[in-house]
Scaffold this motif. Structure first.
Motif, short mmCIF file in Angstrom:
data_model
loop_
_atom_site.label_atom_id
_atom_site.label_comp_id
_atom_site.label_asym_id
_atom_site.label_seq_id
_atom_site.Cartn_x
_atom_site.Cartn_y
_atom_site.Cartn_z
N TYR A 325 15.79 -16.61 -1.33
CA TYR A 325 15.57 -17.95 -1.38
C TYR A 325 14.54 -17.60 -0.54
N SER A 326 14.16 -19.37 -0.39
CA SER A 326 12.92 -20.10 -0.08
C SER A 326 13.21 -20.86 0.88
N SER A 327 13.18 -21.33 2.58
CA SER A 327 13.96 -22.38 3.26
C SER A 327 13.04 -23.83 3.53
N GLY A 328 12.09 -23.24 2.82
CA GLY A 328 10.92 -24.56 2.89
C GLY A 328 10.81 -25.13 4.20
N HIS A 329 10.82 -24.92 5.29
CA HIS A 329 10.61 -24.93 6.93
C HIS A 329 8.76 -24.87 7.54
N ASP A 330 8.58 -25.92 7.71
CA ASP A 330 6.52 -25.67 8.15
C ASP A 330 6.37 -23.99 8.04
N GLY A 331 5.81 -23.81 7.26
CA GLY A 331 4.94 -22.49 8.15
C GLY A 331 5.68 -20.75 8.29
N CYS A 332 6.33 -21.57 6.81
CA CYS A 332 6.80 -19.99 7.01
C CYS A 332 6.74 -19.47 5.23
N PRO A 333 6.41 -18.38 4.89
CA PRO A 333 6.81 -18.33 3.62
C PRO A 333 8.05 -18.46 2.66
N PRO A 334 7.89 -17.91 1.07
CA PRO A 334 8.37 -18.33 0.48
C PRO A 334 9.51 -16.83 0.46
N THR A 335 10.07 -16.89 -0.17
CA THR A 335 12.01 -16.16 -0.11
C THR A 335 11.64 -15.50 2.10
N ASP A 336 11.65 -16.44 2.60
CA ASP A 336 12.05 -16.27 3.68
C ASP A 336 13.57 -16.37 4.69
N MET A 337 14.68 -15.94 3.01
CA MET A 337 16.10 -15.96 3.87
C MET A 337 16.20 -15.31 2.58
N ALA A 338 17.22 -14.55 3.22
CA ALA A 338 18.38 -13.68 2.76
C ALA A 338 19.77 -13.71 2.01
N ILE A 339 20.29 -13.35 1.87
CA ILE A 339 21.67 -13.50 1.46
C ILE A 339 22.81 -12.16 1.18
N SER A 340 23.74 -11.31 1.63
CA SER A 340 24.30 -10.41 1.11
C SER A 340 25.93 -10.77 0.76
N VAL A 341 26.03 -10.13 -0.46
CA VAL A 341 27.62 -10.84 -1.30
C VAL A 341 28.10 -9.70 -1.30
N LEU A 342 29.02 -9.60 -0.32
CA LEU A 342 30.40 -8.73 -0.28
C LEU A 342 31.41 -8.32 -0.90
N ALA A 343 31.84 -8.32 -1.64
CA ALA A 343 33.57 -8.64 -2.16
C ALA A 343 34.94 -7.89 -1.43
N LYS A 344 34.40 -6.59 -0.30
CA LYS A 344 34.71 -5.94 0.76
C LYS A 344 34.31 -6.08 2.00
N SER A 345 34.92 -6.73 2.80
CA SER A 345 34.36 -6.51 3.83
C SER A 345 34.81 -6.02 5.51
N ALA A 346 35.45 -5.07 4.99
CA ALA A 346 35.54 -3.28 5.55
C ALA A 346 36.47 -2.64 4.67
N TRP A 347 36.02 -1.59 4.94
CA TRP A 347 36.84 0.10 4.77
C TRP A 347 38.90 -0.32 4.64
N HIS A 348 38.86 -1.41 5.77
CA HIS A 348 40.46 -1.45 5.71
C HIS A 348 41.74 -2.58 5.11
N PRO A 349 42.84 -2.80 5.18
CA PRO A 349 43.18 -3.38 4.37
C PRO A 349 42.73 -4.67 4.82
N VAL A 350 42.30 -5.02 5.78
CA VAL A 350 42.53 -6.98 6.23
C VAL A 350 40.60 -6.97 5.48
N GLY A 351 40.11 -6.13 5.57
CA GLY A 351 38.18 -6.12 5.23
C GLY A 351 38.46 -6.06 3.32
N LYS A 352 39.45 -5.52 3.16
CA LYS A 352 39.37 -5.60 1.03
C LYS A 352 40.09 -7.04 0.60
N ARG A 353 40.63 -8.10 2.34
CA ARG A 353 41.17 -9.01 1.47
C ARG A 353 39.98 -9.95 1.06
#
Length: 561
Positions: A325-353
């Motif tokens: 997405y675009s921050s709209g910050h002065d002097g910065c281009p479009p699509t200058d920000m990113a988000i990765s969405v993880l439904a599992k944050s690590a291999w172990h049981p806590v990460g799976k939750r």
């Protein structure tokens, strides 16, 4: 021993170079510091479509490489850089983003002539076999398969994030490598039938390895380049069997944005004053070597997920959704920000939750350095990313925290992402992330406590996972938020630009648009270090594109001769 080409580094770019330069009968030597795994001997953790086991396997990393992260964070961390055939493509999350046309048009405008979008698109198409799209933007006959998980595999958490993004005018776009606007999408992956396909698997299959003119030398460190006057003549190496020299009229550095400049500097190529201070005789005073180091600076917010909203064990990939997405910050281009969405944050049981929204500055302006502590190859270089040294990066990352905090409290997520908290990639989290039985047992116990009661879960989050500060604490105090992002900012393992392409008269430029190091003969750099700046993408596919384009330049020059 005389070769036509010596390639230093068997990572993503080195595998491409070895394939392309040996295809016409040229004598090629590929040197890799880490282990080599032929096609029938690839370990299960590398083959696994879920990268968390391979990523945490220290056998595949430079063990003593550390980095200073941010100027005001006073934090030095082990920096996980691959040391294995295939490089980062053997341990990464397999994300196959390209970046946008504007990235490459800007590369060209800063002196990388011929690297505009029109100039690089043929090489993006050449490297890939896209299994989902057939049009002028995509290749369908390259060595590297590109596939995407179906939306039907998204977890309840990821579907809820999608709804929230739609309400924020960040719509779903089916093809992340075809629509270069704000949006979210299924993630393109270097993955086939739920299994990783690394650059080594794609470019060094059995048929290529069988070429009598290609030699692969693993577990061998390049100590320095050998030089006669201004001509590079070969390399000096060290391995378990001792020291050995190899000669070639052309040496191609593919050791990455940290080790390529280190090899140059150990060989006397770099900032003259700095080299003299560590006792290295200056061969070529190239001021830009080791400068302009960039990384995608990010932080994260995580939350506890109910069993029905977690990632299914059979799902493809690791990162289920990517957004920009675009921050709209002065002097910065479009699509200058990113988000990765993880439904599992690590291999172990806590990460799976835990579900995680990992967000970062997609077009960074902060720059750091790679320098030498000593002339010895036994001592890793001094790496200082200096993340958030440019105020534009700091302010956008803080704004991103506020945006993602708002997102995770959207009505679609409030009953899905429970007890959200600011995530940190601390020493504790890294230690627990190592793949072993002890950590599995410990995280199994902690996971059972998290499941047992909301009160106990919140206590664990507050006192065992975070530093005690909540999201609301940070939102209500800008000084606290500023301190949090500086102390907890992390990179996405996308280092670039330490031997950047550019005009010969530019003091920060190291290479010309064909990868030649200014003022020297017989030496090319062909990895992420030549990128003028970090593109708005995970860097593996752009790095492979760089190697494809530069291998073509080398072969065309040979043909002309």
């Amino acid at each position: 021993m005389l070769f036509d080409y010596i390639i230093v580094g068997g990572g993503s770019s080195g595998c491409v170079m070895a394939n392309r330069l040996s295809a016409n009968g040229s004598q090629v030597l590929l040197i890799e510091a880490g282990p080599d795994f032929p096609p029938n001997e690839i370990p299960d953790d590398i083959l696994d479509g879920n990268p968390t086991r391979a990523y945490y396997n220290q056998q595949y990393q430079w063990p003593s490489l550390t980095a200073a992260v941010a100027r005001d964070g006073n934090r030095r961390v082990h920096y996980e850089q691959a040391r294995v055939i295939g490089g980062g493509s053997s341990i990464n999350a397999q994300v196959a983003n390209r970046g946008g046309p504007a990235d490459y048009d800007e590369w060209a405008s800063t002196g990388a002539t011929g690297w505009d979008w029109e100039g690089v698109l043929p090489y993006f198409r050449r490297l890939e076999c896209d299994l989902d799209f057939r049009d002028h933007l995509h290749g369908n006959s390259g060595p590297l398969p590109i596939s995407r998980a179906d939306k039907g595999e998204w977890s309840g958490f990821v579907n809820a994030v999608s709804t929230a993004l739609e309400d924020e005018n960040i719509p779903f776009r089916p093809d992340f490598n075809g629509e270069f606007r704000d949006g979210h999408s299924v993630v393109p992956l270097t993955n086939l039938n739920r299994r990783r396909v690394s650059a080594a698997m794609a470019y060094l299959p059995e048929s290529v390895r069988a070429r009598p003119n290609l030699r692969i030398l693993s577990e061998t460190t390049v100590v320095r380049l050998t030089i006669s006057g201004r001509q590079i003549t070969g390399v000096d190496t060290e391995s378990k069997t001792g020291r050995q020299s190899y000669n070639a009229p052309v040496v191609v550095l593919c050791a990455g944005a940290i080790h390529s400049p280190a090899i140059l500097m150990r060989s006397g190529i770099g900032p003259g004053k700095v080299l003299s201070e560590v006792g290295i005789q200056v061969v070529a005073d190239v001021e830009g070597v080791g400068k302009n180091l960039q990384e995608h600076a990010g932080v994260a917010i995580s939350a506890y997920l109910k069993p029905s909203d977690r990632m299914m064990p059979t799902s493809t990939g690791y990162i289920q959704m990517h957004a920009r997405y675009s921050s709209g910050h002065d002097g910065c281009p479009p699509t200058d920000m990113a988000i990765s969405v993880l439904a599992k944050s690590a291999w172990h049981p806590v990460g799976k939750r835990l579900g995680t929204l990992n967000f970062w500055v997609n077009r960074v302006y902060s720059t750091g350095t790679v320098s030498l502590k000593s002339s010895s190859h036994l001592l890793e270089p001094e790496v200082n990313f200096d993340m958030l040294s440019d105020e534009r990066d700091t302010e956008r990352l803080k704004s991103a925290f506020r945006f993602v905090a708002k997102l995770i409290n959207h009505k679609a997520l409030v009953h899905t992402a429970l007890d959200p908290f600011p995530s940190t990639w601390t020493g504790r989290a890294k230690r627990i992330g190592k793949y072993n039985r002890l950590n599995y047992g410990l995280t199994s116990f902690l996971a059972s406590l998290m499941d047992s009661s909301p009160w106990l879960r919140r206590s664990l989050i507050r006192f065992a996972i975070t530093d005690g500060r909540s999201i609301s604490d940070l939102l209500n105090n800008d000084d606290l938020l500023d301190s949090f992002v500086r102390q907890n900012v992390f990179g996405n393992f996308h280092p670039t630009s330490t031997c950047r392409m550019g005009f010969a008269h530019d003091p920060n430029s190291v290479t010309d648009p064909t990868g030649r190091v200014h003022g020297l003969s017989g030496l090319r750099v062909a990895d992420a270090s030549v990128m003028p700046f970090c593109p708005r993408a995970n860097t593996n596919i752009p790095t492979i594109m760089v190697a494809e384009k530069l291998s073509d330049a080398i072969l065309h020059e040979r043909a002309r001769r």
